[in-house]
Structure formats: structure tokens, C-alpha cells
Design a protein around this motif. Structure first.
Motif, PDB file in Angstrom:
ATOM      1  N   HIS A 127       0.823  -1.203   0.000  1.00 36.19           N
ATOM      2  CA  HIS A 127       0.000   0.000   0.000  1.00 36.19           C
ATOM      3  C   HIS A 127       0.860   1.257   0.000  1.00 36.19           C
ATOM      4  O   HIS A 127       0.591   2.218  -0.737  1.00 36.19           O
ATOM      5  N   HIS A 128       1.934   1.280   0.805  1.00 32.18           N
ATOM      6  CA  HIS A 128       2.729   2.507   0.924  1.00 32.18           C
ATOM      7  C   HIS A 128       3.535   2.787  -0.338  1.00 32.18           C
ATOM      8  O   HIS A 128       3.865   3.936  -0.619  1.00 32.18           O
ATOM      9  N   TYR A 129       3.839   1.771  -1.132  1.00 37.88           N
ATOM     10  CA  TYR A 129       4.483   2.016  -2.423  1.00 37.88           C
ATOM     11  C   TYR A 129       3.460   2.547  -3.429  1.00 37.88           C
ATOM     12  O   TYR A 129       3.760   3.439  -4.229  1.00 37.88           O
ATOM     13  N   LEU A 130       2.282   1.984  -3.399  1.00 39.18           N
ATOM     14  CA  LEU A 130       1.241   2.401  -4.347  1.00 39.18           C
ATOM     15  C   LEU A 130       0.822   3.846  -4.117  1.00 39.18           C
ATOM     16  O   LEU A 130       0.631   4.606  -5.073  1.00 39.18           O
ATOM     17  N   THR A 131       0.675   4.241  -2.853  1.00 43.30           N
ATOM     18  CA  THR A 131       0.291   5.629  -2.592  1.00 43.30           C
ATOM     19  C   THR A 131       1.402   6.585  -3.017  1.00 43.30           C
ATOM     20  O   THR A 131       1.133   7.693  -3.504  1.00 43.30           O
TER      21      THR A 131
END
Length: 366
Positions: A127-131
Motif C-alpha cells: 500500500h505505501h508504495y502504491l500511494t
């Protein structure tokens, strides 16, 4: 431009050259044909790693603004095209990720780009890479005025949210409010690989999705496209004990970076204040990071602290600490850092030198 600014820009460009090859003398025609190299590349599968390339895109935007050269915006676009063509596909490159189509290329998310397909440190989706990638697309939309990048960011945001936010069901089958998030999914987003919740994932979602919504509305889309997702993140981040300053340098810095977008809101004031206090300890001259040998430090995590502090705004003591960290790693950045970590360290080093497009006001209102 001052001598210090010139020196920082030179180091910034050199660091980006080491990751993406020599690009600073490309003609406009050559830039339009440029493909991000897989060697040295961003250090991941087929040369692509989502976190590193997100920094790469934003750093190219910074270069464009600092030099007034449109070539760097062209390179940012080309890097986005390359990432979508690698990490938006299965590892063998033969098919888009499940759920994606030619019309909606990010509806299947994006792979991390881990070198291994499986295992504890294998490929999947974070999730933190995608955001972070959503934010890179958003910055490119604002910098170019091309709303297609903004719409791609929203497309990705809506596609991954229901897979990372886990909902419960009541006795009557009625859906309850979002209860938690998961940290890592399989590349097809069908399987939870790490069920724990990232410390800042909900808050990052809340901030980035609000930035995306602000931009897409500014560019003419209907209001409230991400309203439901933003409400979910708000509930999740408001749970007791979820927002606190981290002792991890990267988490600390990314927390400060998030806070600077909405610094007047209560949650941002509280987290920002706590994080500044933590940073003072972490960057103290005779303690914390600077008291450790290079072999016991991770450069890219420390550059996260530097980036966050410069975006949020640091007092004199902390600014000196940022300069000390950057100057310390000047001696090691090309040679002593582990080869696998060199690309991520270099792009984050550049961002620590000149935060540029990471700052909310740098490109004007979006």
C-alpha cells in the motif's frame, strides 16, 4: 543561484545519472525516445522498483523546475510509461495484472518489483508504495497540466483500496465500517501475504487521496470521487494510538512529509510536533544517528528524515542535523552502500538535497 544551490543541483543530477544513466545532455528528440534503463536501473525486477521510480519521477519534475528545462518532464513521462509497462504486467511480461485493461491499465495495481517472485521478501503489492506512485502521477499532472496522469492516479487509488482495507460483516450480513488494513498482497491482490497493518498506511492514504481528489477536481472532474475511501482512512487513522512519532528514520520523515500538507489540522499538528522532538534526538550532534558508524546505518532511511524535515520545516538545530546527515553520506553514496540499496539511496539522497516537487506549494495549487 548561490554556490551552495549550484553544488546541490550538481550532486542531485549526478545521483540521478547514476540510477538512470546519463540524461542531462539529451536533445528533445532523444528524450522523447528515452527508455529508463534496466541497468543500473532502479534496482528491482527488470530494472524497475516502484518506490525508487516514484522518487525518480518526482525528482525529474524537480529538475525541470530548477533548470527550466522541459526535457526533464519528458523523462518523467517516459519513466512512468516504462514502469507501467513492467510493473503493471505479470513478471513474464505477457499479460496485464488481473483486473487491468488497455482502457484502465492501473486497475490491477502495480507490482513492487522485488527480484524474487515468492518468499518472505518476494514480489507483491504494498500500500505505501502504491500511494507514493499515486503521488508521483499527481505531481506529473500538476507539472504538465495533463489531467490524464491525475485520472490514472485516481484509477489506481480506487482499484487497490478495497483490497488493502479489510471490512467485517455483521450478523445480518450488513457491512460494518473498515476495521483494519493489511500490509502486503500478492501481485494479483487476491491473497494477503502480510496481514499486519503498516504504521502510517492509513494516514498516508488519507493524505494522498485528499491530494488526488483536490487535483482531479481542480482539473474538472466531479467532486467527491474518493470521498468514501478518504472517510475509511480517516476512521482508521483516528483509532487510539495509531498516529505517533516513529523511531524509525524513514517512518519519521514520511510522517513529517504527510503532515506538511495539512499542518493546521489537529492530527498533523500533534504528529508533527512529536516528530520534530524525535528528530532533535535522532539528529543530535553527539548522539543518535551521527554517533553510529556507517556500517550500522541505512542511508535511504536517513534521507527520508531529511526530506520530511525540509518539507515540514525544521528549526536551526535540526537543519544543521539534516546537513550533517547529507554531508556524512556524501563520502559513501557511490561506493560503500550495498549495491542492492544503491538506487533507492541515490534517488532519496537527491530528494534530501532538493525536496522540490515533494513540497505541496512547489508547483503551485493542484
Amino acid at each position: 543561484m548561490s554556490a551552495n544551490s549550484n553544488r546541490s543541483l550538481l550532486r542531485f543530477t549526478e545521483a540521478m545519472n547514476l540510477v538512470y544513466g546519463t540524461f542531462d545532455h539529451l536533445s528533445p528528440d532523444a528524450a522523447a525516445r528515452w527508455t529508463a534503463p534496466d541497468k543500473p536501473g532502479a534496482g528491482g525486477h527488470r530494472g524497475r522498483y516502484l518506490w525508487t521510480d516514484a522518487f525518480g519521477v518526482i525528482n525529474f519534475i524537480t529538475l525541470s523546475k530548477e533548470t527550466s528545462s522541459p526535457i526533464y518532464l519528458t523523462l518523467a513521462k517516459r519513466l512512468v510509461h516504462t514502469v507501467h509497462g513492467v510493473l503493471g504486467y505479470t513478471r513474464d511480461g505477457t499479460a496485464r495484472l488481473p483486473g487491468a485493461t488497455d482502457a484502465e491499465p492501473l486497475a490491477g495495481g502495480l507490482r513492487i518489483g522485488k527480484l524474487a517472485a515468492h518468499g518472505a521478501d518476494g514480489d507483491g503489492q504494498y500500500h505505501h508504495y502504491l500511494t507514493l506512485w499515486m503521488f508521483a502521477l499527481n505531481r506529473l499532472a500538476v507539472a504538465t497540466g495533463e489531467d490524464g496522469y491525475s485520472r490514472l492516479a485516481v484509477q489506481l487509488a480506487k482499484a487497490v483500496h478495497p483490497h488493502f482495507v479489510v471490512r467485517g460483516y455483521g450478523e445480518g450480513g450488513e457491512e460494518e465500517e473498515a476495521v483494519r488494513m493489511v500490509w502486503k498482497l500478492s501481485t494479483d491482490m487476491d491473497t494477503v501475504l502480510v496481514p499486519s497493518e503498516g504504521h502510517l498506511d492509513a494516514a498516508t492514504g488519507y493524505v494522498v487521496y485528499r491530494v488526488l481528489q483536490r487535483t482531479v477536481e481542480h482539473m474538472g472532474s466531479p467532486r467527491g470521487l474518493l470521498g468514501g475511501e478518504i472517510a475509511d482512512y480517516r476512521r482508521l487513522m483516528s483509532r487510539g494510538g495509531k498516529l505517533r512519532a516513529s523511531r524509525d528514520p524513514l517512518d519519521l520523515g514520511m510522517g513529517l512529509w504527510m503532515c506538511h500538507f495539512f499542518r493546521d489540522e489537529d492530527w498533523a499538528r500533534e504528529l508533527g510536533g512529536q516528530s520534530l522532538e524525535m528528530a532533535r534526538t535522532m539528529l543530535g550532534e553527539k548522539r543518535g544517528l551521527m554517533a553510529r558508524d556507517a556500517s550500522r546505518r541505512l542511508a535511504f532511511r536517513e534521507f527520508g528524515t531529511c526530506l520530511g524535515l525540509q518539507c515540514y520545516g525544521a528549526q536551526e538545530e535540526t537543519r544543521r542535523g539534516v546537513e550533517a546527515v547529507v554531508n556524512f553520506w556524501n563520502r559513501y553514496i557511490e561506493e560503500s552502500i550495498d549495491e542492492d540499496l544503491r538506487p533507492i539511496s541515490l534517488v532519496m539522497y537527491a530528494a534530501a538535497l532538493i525536496p522540490g516537487a515533494w513540497q505541496d506549494e512547489y508547483l503551485g495549487p493542484g
